[in-house]
Write an enzyme that holds these catalytic residues in place. Structure first.
Site, PDB file in Angstrom:
ATOM      1  N   HIS A  65       0.819  -1.217   0.000  1.00  9.89           N
ATOM      2  CA  HIS A  65       0.000   0.000   0.000  1.00  9.89           C
ATOM      3  C   HIS A  65       0.854   1.270   0.000  1.00  9.89           C
ATOM      4  O   HIS A  65       0.318   2.377  -0.090  1.00  9.89           O
ATOM      5  CB  HIS A  65      -1.005   0.002   1.162  1.00  9.89           C
ATOM      6  CG  HIS A  65      -0.434   0.268   2.516  1.00  9.89           C
ATOM      7  ND1 HIS A  65      -0.155  -0.734   3.422  1.00  9.89           N
ATOM      8  CD2 HIS A  65      -0.118   1.419   3.145  1.00  9.89           C
ATOM      9  CE1 HIS A  65       0.312  -0.204   4.538  1.00  9.89           C
ATOM     10  NE2 HIS A  65       0.346   1.105   4.394  1.00  9.89           N
ATOM     11  N   ASP A 110       0.005  -7.644   1.757  1.00  9.50           N
ATOM     12  CA  ASP A 110       0.498  -6.265   1.734  1.00  9.50           C
ATOM     13  C   ASP A 110       2.028  -6.236   1.806  1.00  9.50           C
ATOM     14  O   ASP A 110       2.619  -5.886   2.825  1.00  9.50           O
ATOM     15  CB  ASP A 110      -0.118  -5.468   2.886  1.00  9.50           C
ATOM     16  CG  ASP A 110       0.124  -3.976   2.743  1.00  9.50           C
ATOM     17  OD1 ASP A 110       0.219  -3.501   1.596  1.00  9.50           O
ATOM     18  OD2 ASP A 110       0.216  -3.284   3.776  1.00  9.50           O
ATOM     19  N   SER A 204       4.109   3.294   7.988  1.00  7.65           N
ATOM     20  CA  SER A 204       3.796   2.212   7.053  1.00  7.65           C
ATOM     21  C   SER A 204       5.019   1.728   6.288  1.00  7.65           C
ATOM     22  O   SER A 204       5.861   2.517   5.853  1.00  7.65           O
ATOM     23  CB  SER A 204       2.753   2.676   6.031  1.00  7.65           C
ATOM     24  OG  SER A 204       1.462   2.501   6.522  1.00  7.65           O
TER      25      SER A 204
END
Length: 258
Positions: A65, A110, A204
């Protein structure tokens, strides 16, 4: 609210539903300048938005992502405002995603593997972190780090990376707060049950390091960050070892585990 941990401005551009924006480490302290030699800062234009992990001189692992157009990666960075002589900047030469990843499902597989446009050199501030030799054990002490938000609600991005220690928890702890996660997801649950320490907006793609091994990728969590009984969720790197090694060896048709 539950969001993937990416910066809010990129969420609007990249994702079609409310997700957790990238965050700084909550409840941590400034990392020692040589404590994060494998940590990669990912910038879109001039803005930082994600982190990654250098696994050898030519390859970086981050979250799927975190994909964006025209991003650059900086290695050896401590202060984002004050460059040091050891910093090296690279562009992505190739990007690899799990070919069996469910299309448009950011909760599935992911992980992104990036080949750099040229190898980096090891230095006082740059060194790769090898893939895990075995999966982590529940109860392990794990290290989190990143330039994500250091406040749980309002986005407060530090100039330098913050580090903290959290615990690897049983997967069952993360099921009640995140029922939307697939039961078969290859993830790790890590945090502090009483809250107060967590990854957050801006973290992230960064690493979860347990007993010195690269075990997880910052993926998912609650907002506000650092809530009691709402640990963070991390992509389990060990489950993707074979895929990563196959891609690096040149087998670009390799698939990820289901």
């Amino acid at each position: 609210m539950v969001l993937i941990r990416v910066l809010a401005n990129l969420l609007i551009l990249q994702l079609s539903y409310a997700q957790k924006s990238s965050e700084l480490v909550i409840g941590g302290d400034e990392c020692n300048i040589n404590e994060h030699r494998s940590l990669v800062a990912i910038f879109n234009s001039t803005k930082f938005f994600c982190s990654g992990t250098l696994i050898n001189q030519e390859w970086v692992v981050t979250a799927a992502h975190c994909d964006s157009t025209n991003f650059k990666m900086k290695l050896g960075v401590h202060s984002k405002k004050v460059p040091n002589e050891n910093e090296q900047t690279r562009n992505p030469k190739e990007k690899f995603f799990c070919p069996n990843k469910k299309k448009d499902d950011v909760l599935d597989k992911d992980i992104m593997l990036i080949k750099l446009d040229s190898p980096v050199s090891n230095s006082e501030h740059i060194a790769p972190l090898s893939l895990p030799s075995s999966p982590p054990s529940v109860g392990s002490v794990c290290h989190i780090m990143g330039w994500g938000s250091i406040t749980p609600i309002e986005k407060t991005l530090p100039d330098v990376p913050y580090c903290a220690n959290i615990n690897l928890l049983d997967d069952a702890v993360c099921r009640p707060p995140y029922p939307e996660l697939p039961a078969t997801s290859r993830t790790l649950c890590a945090g502090i049950l009483e809250g107060g320490k967590d990854t957050c907006r801006g973290d992230s793609g960064g690493p979860l390091i347990c007993n010195g091994q690269f075990q997880g990728i910052v993926f998912y969590g609650a907002h506000p960050c650092g809530q009691a009984l709402k640990p963070g969720v991390y992509t389990k790197v060990f489950d993707y070892n074979d895929w990563i090694q196959s891609i690096i060896a040149g087998n670009t048709a390799a698939t990820c585990p289901p």
